[in-house]
Design an enzyme around this catalytic site. Sequence first.
Site, PDB file in Angstrom:
ATOM      1  N   ASP A   1       0.864  -1.184   0.000  1.00  0.00           N
ATOM      2  CA  ASP A   1       0.000   0.000   0.000  1.00  0.00           C
ATOM      3  C   ASP A   1       0.900   1.233   0.000  1.00  0.00           C
ATOM      4  O   ASP A   1       2.135   1.105   0.036  1.00  0.00           O
ATOM      5  CB  ASP A   1      -0.926   0.005   1.239  1.00  0.00           C
ATOM      6  CG  ASP A   1      -2.228   0.785   1.015  1.00  0.00           C
ATOM      7  OD1 ASP A   1      -2.147   2.011   0.839  1.00  0.00           O
ATOM      8  OD2 ASP A   1      -3.295   0.169   1.015  1.00  0.00           O
TER       9      ASP A   1
ATOM     10  N   ASP B   1       3.612   1.867  -4.437  1.00  0.00           N
ATOM     11  CA  ASP B   1       2.733   2.758  -5.197  1.00  0.00           C
ATOM     12  C   ASP B   1       2.522   2.087  -6.548  1.00  0.00           C
ATOM     13  O   ASP B   1       3.463   1.967  -7.339  1.00  0.00           O
ATOM     14  CB  ASP B   1       3.399   4.134  -5.346  1.00  0.00           C
ATOM     15  CG  ASP B   1       2.537   5.105  -6.163  1.00  0.00           C
ATOM     16  OD1 ASP B   1       1.657   4.652  -6.928  1.00  0.00           O
ATOM     17  OD2 ASP B   1       2.770   6.325  -6.053  1.00  0.00           O
ATOM     18  N   VAL B   2       1.296   1.663  -6.810  1.00  0.00           N
ATOM     19  CA  VAL B   2       1.016   0.832  -7.998  1.00  0.00           C
ATOM     20  C   VAL B   2       1.218   1.573  -9.312  1.00  0.00           C
ATOM     21  O   VAL B   2       1.226   0.949 -10.373  1.00  0.00           O
ATOM     22  CB  VAL B   2      -0.414   0.235  -7.952  1.00  0.00           C
ATOM     23  CG1 VAL B   2      -0.539  -0.785  -6.838  1.00  0.00           C
ATOM     24  CG2 VAL B   2      -1.468   1.327  -7.837  1.00  0.00           C
TER      25      VAL B   2
ATOM     26  N   ASN C   1      -5.855  -4.659  -6.364  1.00  0.00           N
ATOM     27  CA  ASN C   1      -6.987  -4.103  -5.623  1.00  0.00           C
ATOM     28  C   ASN C   1      -6.931  -2.582  -5.480  1.00  0.00           C
ATOM     29  O   ASN C   1      -7.972  -1.928  -5.438  1.00  0.00           O
ATOM     30  CB  ASN C   1      -7.051  -4.756  -4.233  1.00  0.00           C
ATOM     31  CG  ASN C   1      -8.003  -4.017  -3.315  1.00  0.00           C
ATOM     32  OD1 ASN C   1      -9.223  -4.140  -3.446  1.00  0.00           O
ATOM     33  ND2 ASN C   1      -7.459  -3.206  -2.409  1.00  0.00           N
TER      34      ASN C   1
ATOM     35  N   TYR D   1     -13.598   7.234 -13.635  1.00  0.00           N
ATOM     36  CA  TYR D   1     -13.556   5.968 -12.882  1.00  0.00           C
ATOM     37  C   TYR D   1     -14.242   4.850 -13.670  1.00  0.00           C
ATOM     38  O   TYR D   1     -13.723   3.731 -13.759  1.00  0.00           O
ATOM     39  CB  TYR D   1     -14.240   6.203 -11.535  1.00  0.00           C
ATOM     40  CG  TYR D   1     -14.252   5.027 -10.587  1.00  0.00           C
ATOM     41  CD1 TYR D   1     -13.102   4.654  -9.891  1.00  0.00           C
ATOM     42  CD2 TYR D   1     -15.430   4.309 -10.358  1.00  0.00           C
ATOM     43  CE1 TYR D   1     -13.140   3.591  -8.984  1.00  0.00           C
ATOM     44  CE2 TYR D   1     -15.467   3.249  -9.455  1.00  0.00           C
ATOM     45  CZ  TYR D   1     -14.313   2.898  -8.774  1.00  0.00           C
ATOM     46  OH  TYR D   1     -14.351   1.855  -7.884  1.00  0.00           O
TER      47      TYR D   1
ATOM     48  N   LYS E   1     -12.539   1.419 -14.938  1.00  0.00           N
ATOM     49  CA  LYS E   1     -12.979   0.097 -14.474  1.00  0.00           C
ATOM     50  C   LYS E   1     -13.464  -0.759 -15.647  1.00  0.00           C
ATOM     51  O   LYS E   1     -13.379  -2.000 -15.586  1.00  0.00           O
ATOM     52  CB  LYS E   1     -14.057   0.243 -13.398  1.00  0.00           C
ATOM     53  CG  LYS E   1     -13.533   0.830 -12.075  1.00  0.00           C
ATOM     54  CD  LYS E   1     -12.346   0.051 -11.518  1.00  0.00           C
ATOM     55  CE  LYS E   1     -12.049   0.386 -10.052  1.00  0.00           C
ATOM     56  NZ  LYS E   1     -10.826  -0.289  -9.561  1.00  0.00           N
TER      57      LYS E   1
ATOM     58  N   THR F   1     -16.470   0.634   3.001  1.00  0.00           N
ATOM     59  CA  THR F   1     -15.024   0.824   3.212  1.00  0.00           C
ATOM     60  C   THR F   1     -14.752   2.313   3.447  1.00  0.00           C
ATOM     61  O   THR F   1     -15.618   3.153   3.191  1.00  0.00           O
ATOM     62  CB  THR F   1     -14.214   0.389   1.972  1.00  0.00           C
ATOM     63  OG1 THR F   1     -14.486   1.317   0.913  1.00  0.00           O
ATOM     64  CG2 THR F   1     -14.573  -1.024   1.528  1.00  0.00           C
TER      65      THR F   1
HETATM   66  N1  NAD Z   1     -15.846   0.503  -1.823  1.00  0.00           N
HETATM   67  C1  NAD Z   1     -16.608   0.355  -2.909  1.00  0.00           C
HETATM   68  O1  NAD Z   1     -17.788   0.693  -2.898  1.00  0.00           O
HETATM   69  C2  NAD Z   1     -16.044  -0.239  -4.168  1.00  0.00           C
HETATM   70  C3  NAD Z   1     -16.949  -0.687  -5.134  1.00  0.00           C
HETATM   71  C4  NAD Z   1     -16.430  -1.234  -6.308  1.00  0.00           C
HETATM   72  C5  NAD Z   1     -15.083  -1.318  -6.494  1.00  0.00           C
HETATM   73  N2  NAD Z   1     -14.230  -0.882  -5.527  1.00  0.00           N
HETATM   74  C6  NAD Z   1     -12.788  -1.009  -5.765  1.00  0.00           C
HETATM   75  O2  NAD Z   1     -12.234  -1.807  -4.756  1.00  0.00           O
HETATM   76  C7  NAD Z   1     -10.871  -1.447  -4.577  1.00  0.00           C
HETATM   77  C8  NAD Z   1     -10.589  -1.197  -3.098  1.00  0.00           C
HETATM   78  O3  NAD Z   1     -11.397  -0.145  -2.680  1.00  0.00           O
HETATM   79  P1  NAD Z   1     -11.793   0.135  -1.149  1.00  0.00           P
HETATM   80  O4  NAD Z   1     -13.207   0.538  -1.158  1.00  0.00           O
HETATM   81  O5  NAD Z   1     -11.344  -0.962  -0.302  1.00  0.00           O
HETATM   82  O6  NAD Z   1     -10.949   1.482  -0.913  1.00  0.00           O
HETATM   83  P2  NAD Z   1     -10.007   1.962   0.271  1.00  0.00           P
HETATM   84  O7  NAD Z   1      -9.794   3.406   0.010  1.00  0.00           O
HETATM   85  O8  NAD Z   1     -10.526   1.528   1.601  1.00  0.00           O
HETATM   86  O9  NAD Z   1      -8.664   1.157  -0.007  1.00  0.00           O
HETATM   87  C9  NAD Z   1      -7.896   1.420  -1.140  1.00  0.00           C
HETATM   88  C10 NAD Z   1      -6.443   1.327  -0.742  1.00  0.00           C
HETATM   89  O10 NAD Z   1      -5.662   1.612  -1.924  1.00  0.00           O
HETATM   90  C11 NAD Z   1      -4.565   2.382  -1.496  1.00  0.00           C
HETATM   91  N3  NAD Z   1      -4.007   3.155  -2.595  1.00  0.00           N
HETATM   92  C12 NAD Z   1      -4.441   4.322  -3.099  1.00  0.00           C
HETATM   93  N4  NAD Z   1      -3.607   4.756  -4.063  1.00  0.00           N
HETATM   94  C13 NAD Z   1      -2.615   3.842  -4.164  1.00  0.00           C
HETATM   95  C14 NAD Z   1      -1.455   3.725  -4.968  1.00  0.00           C
HETATM   96  N5  NAD Z   1      -1.135   4.652  -5.885  1.00  0.00           N
HETATM   97  N6  NAD Z   1      -0.679   2.640  -4.804  1.00  0.00           N
HETATM   98  C15 NAD Z   1      -0.989   1.685  -3.878  1.00  0.00           C
HETATM   99  N7  NAD Z   1      -2.069   1.744  -3.096  1.00  0.00           N
HETATM  100  C16 NAD Z   1      -2.866   2.813  -3.239  1.00  0.00           C
HETATM  101  C17 NAD Z   1      -5.099   3.270  -0.405  1.00  0.00           C
HETATM  102  O11 NAD Z   1      -4.044   3.750   0.418  1.00  0.00           O
HETATM  103  C18 NAD Z   1      -6.033   2.330   0.337  1.00  0.00           C
HETATM  104  O12 NAD Z   1      -5.382   1.680   1.407  1.00  0.00           O
HETATM  105  C19 NAD Z   1     -10.623  -0.240  -5.480  1.00  0.00           C
HETATM  106  O13 NAD Z   1     -10.045  -0.678  -6.702  1.00  0.00           O
HETATM  107  C20 NAD Z   1     -12.022   0.287  -5.722  1.00  0.00           C
HETATM  108  O14 NAD Z   1     -12.112   1.019  -6.918  1.00  0.00           O
HETATM  109  C21 NAD Z   1     -14.679  -0.345  -4.354  1.00  0.00           C
END
Ligand code: NAD
Length: 257
Positions: free
Chosen positions: A40, A63-64, A90, A156, A160, A193
């Site tokens: 992360d 950092d991805v 993720n 976004y 996706k 989340t």
């Molecule tokens: N929460 C939702 O409703 C939802 C719905 C559909 C899809 N998603 C997807 O699920 C995934 C996780 O989302 P979440 O809701 O758990 O979010 P979250 O914000 O709780 O977690 C995302 C994590 O990614 C990390 N991150 C951000 N930029 C980064 C980078 N450049 N390099 C490495 N890490 C990085 C953040 O620090 C965080 O810890 C994402 O891809 C999101 O688009 C989430």
Amino acid sequence: MGRMGRLQSKIALVTGGASGIGAACARAFVREGAEVLVTDVQDEAGAALLAELGEAASYRHLDVTRREDWDAAVAMVRERHGRLHVLVHNAGGGAAVDIERVTLEQWRGVQALNVESVLLGTQAALPLMRACGEPGSIVVMSSVAGLIGEPGLVAYGAAKAAVRMMAKSIALHCARKGDRIRCNSIHPSFTDTPLVRSLAGQSKDPDKALQRLAQAAPVGRLAEPEEVAALVLYLASDESAFVTGTELVIDGGLTAT
Ligand SMILES: NC(=O)c1ccc[n+]([C@@H]2O[C@H](COP(=O)([O-])OP(=O)(O)OC[C@H]3O[C@@H](n4cnc5c(N)ncnc54)[C@H](O)[C@@H]3O)[C@@H](O)[C@H]2O)c1
């Protein structure tokens, strides 16, 4: 003798693993017997999770959007384990913005985080996954926003949708090479989340906003991160050995309407 876990003896790398869905994946993977490299950019949250997960987990800053970070993380896995079975793309997210307001800079940032990350990470990890000659699984965290349109999610949604097709292309490439490495995408609707809480927090009445997001799904609630992690676990395990190049939707009925 303990019970055999569903990911016994597997090595996994999870991006964005310090929070939300990624952290739920790390917990599920460790519970099922995997050794997990949690990565992360939130290093403090990563360290806190590590303290909870114990010896089967390690943490590294990744950092991805940066190729150097990917190369270093994969090198760490190669040195420690010599093998990699599961890669979970993720990390993701993005500004809620429509076509008239989105700036080119915002657009590029969202594509870098959600799309280029899958390119860089898969290129970095695939040689190690292949070299070990064991079954592998790449999981791409997409969203229902990659399947249905939403006016306020132009960047976004495009990102996706792009990774949905990347997962299929990667799957077919690996199948053709005879790699036994599978690749699939997951499409959750709103999940409880920090990402969704901060989205709701931006409105005047956060509780009401959260309620509205919950009502977006016909079942009338948000998904729990553990429910999404259960799908990731299935795709990561050999139970899904014949599942590749497809998308799994977890949305409380949202896309059925
Ligand atoms: N929460 C939702 O409703 C939802 C719905 C559909 C899809 N998603 C997807 O699920 C995934 C996780 O989302 P979440 O809701 O758990 O979010 P979250 O914000 O709780 O977690 C995302 C994590 O990614 C990390 N991150 C951000 N930029 C980064 C980078 N450049 N390099 C490495 N890490 C990085 C953040 O620090 C965080 O810890 C994402 O891809 C999101 O688009 C989430």
